[in-house]
Design an enzyme around this catalytic site. Structure first.
Site, PDB file in Angstrom:
ATOM      1  CG  ASP A  22      -1.963   1.049   1.228  1.00 33.70           C
ATOM      2  OD1 ASP A  22      -1.693   2.160   0.730  1.00 33.70           O
ATOM      3  OD2 ASP A  22      -3.072   0.787   1.731  1.00 33.70           O
ATOM      4  CE1 TYR A  65      -8.882  10.997  -8.925  1.00 33.77           C
ATOM      5  CE2 TYR A  65      -9.382  12.918 -10.272  1.00 33.77           C
ATOM      6  CZ  TYR A  65      -8.787  11.686 -10.120  1.00 33.77           C
ATOM      7  OH  TYR A  65      -8.078  11.126 -11.171  1.00 33.77           O
TER       8      TYR A  65
END
Length: 285
Positions: free
Chosen positions: A69, A161
């Site tokens: 990750d 985002y």
């Protein structure tokens, strides 16, 4: 001729390499003779991607997959050491991991934390963990960070985002400045700014390529062409949006500040028609 870092027997690391643009980049770089390491947190996708890429790699080429990750700094440092042991010096680093679950200003905190930690934090982590060794080995190097047009024109609808990708733009600009100011340095940076690309991130339940969308392979081919030309800002068109349209949209967004218009005036009821007239006219209007 490609960028000097993109050469046979050189080594590439691709974050978010198990799908979409990252997987397309892995395929293309293998075909160009590079050794490739793909890094992704999704073990199932990673295993599937590895099987596909094994069919692309030639005998003697090195191909590895690492589950990690990008928000896990300690884990990513271990991954970097593992890749160095398996491949050697890294010449191409593509920080491409990203998610887009959707968000709103006062929405769930977990959405904001996830988007910022992966889309922005992952790019910072990848650069800071792999970058020093790329600088130290003294060979040509390239760090490609995947941004978005949403980080430049910041349309309404998904603020987390937009913020993450605006941060990627600012970080990559600062990175390139620092790299180019290093005397004798051979590592450079580039900002990939995709158009509408049909990937798992944008599919949203669709299984057929939408009209107007590019494939991930088209995007990577365009990226490599512009890298060869020496571009830093790799502003990708698609089947519906041309370079001129992008330029005008970006210019309009910048003029919100210069002309003290309402923010995001392109979507403001009092400015919408003026924006459409601007798009119909000269881009330098």
């Amino acid at each position: 001729m490609h960028h000097p870092a993109i050469a046979p027997l050189h080594n590439a690391v691709i974050m978010g390499g198990a799908s979409g643009i990252g997987l397309a980049a892995a395929r293309k770089l293998l075909r160009l003779g590079l050794n490739v390491a793909i890094v992704d947190r999704d073990i199932g996708s990673l295993e599937q991607a590895l099987k596909e890429l094994e069919g692309v790699a030639d005998d003697g080429q090195k191909l590895i997959a690492a589950a990690c990750d990008v928000t896990d700094r300690v884990g990513l440092e271990k991954t970097a050491r593992h890749i160095a042991t398996q491949l050697g010096h890294v010449h191409v680093l593509m920080n491409n991991a990203g998610i887009q679950p959707g968000s709103s200003i006062f929405g769930e905190e977990v959405e904001w934390d996830a988007v910022l930690s992966i889309n922005l934090g992952g790019i910072i982590n990848g650069t800071r963990i792999f970058g020093p060794a790329m600088l130290a080995h003294g060979q040509p190097g390239l760090i490609i960070n995947t941004g978005s047009k949403q980080g430049i024109t910041t349309p309404p609808g998904d603020p987390a985002y937009n913020v993450s990708k605006a941060g990627v733009k600012a970080f990559t600009e600062a990175l390139e400045y620092e790299l180019r100011e290093r005397e004798g340095g051979q590592v450079r940076a580039a900002l990939l700014i995709p158009g509408f690309v049909f990937t798992g991130l944008t599919a949203r339940g669709r299984t057929e390529l939408p009209a107007g969308a590019w494939t991930a392979d088209q995007t990577v081919d365009y990226m490599l062409t512009r890298l060869t030309a020496g571009d830093f800002y790799i502003l990708c068109p698609d089947g519906e949006v041309t370079r001129e349209m992008d330029e005008k949209r970006i210019l309009w967004a910048a003029q919100d500040v210069i002309e003290n218009r309402p923010p995001l005036s392109r979507w403001h009821k009092d400015w919408a028609e003026k924006f459409h007239a601007f798009m119909r006219g000269s881009k330098h209007q």
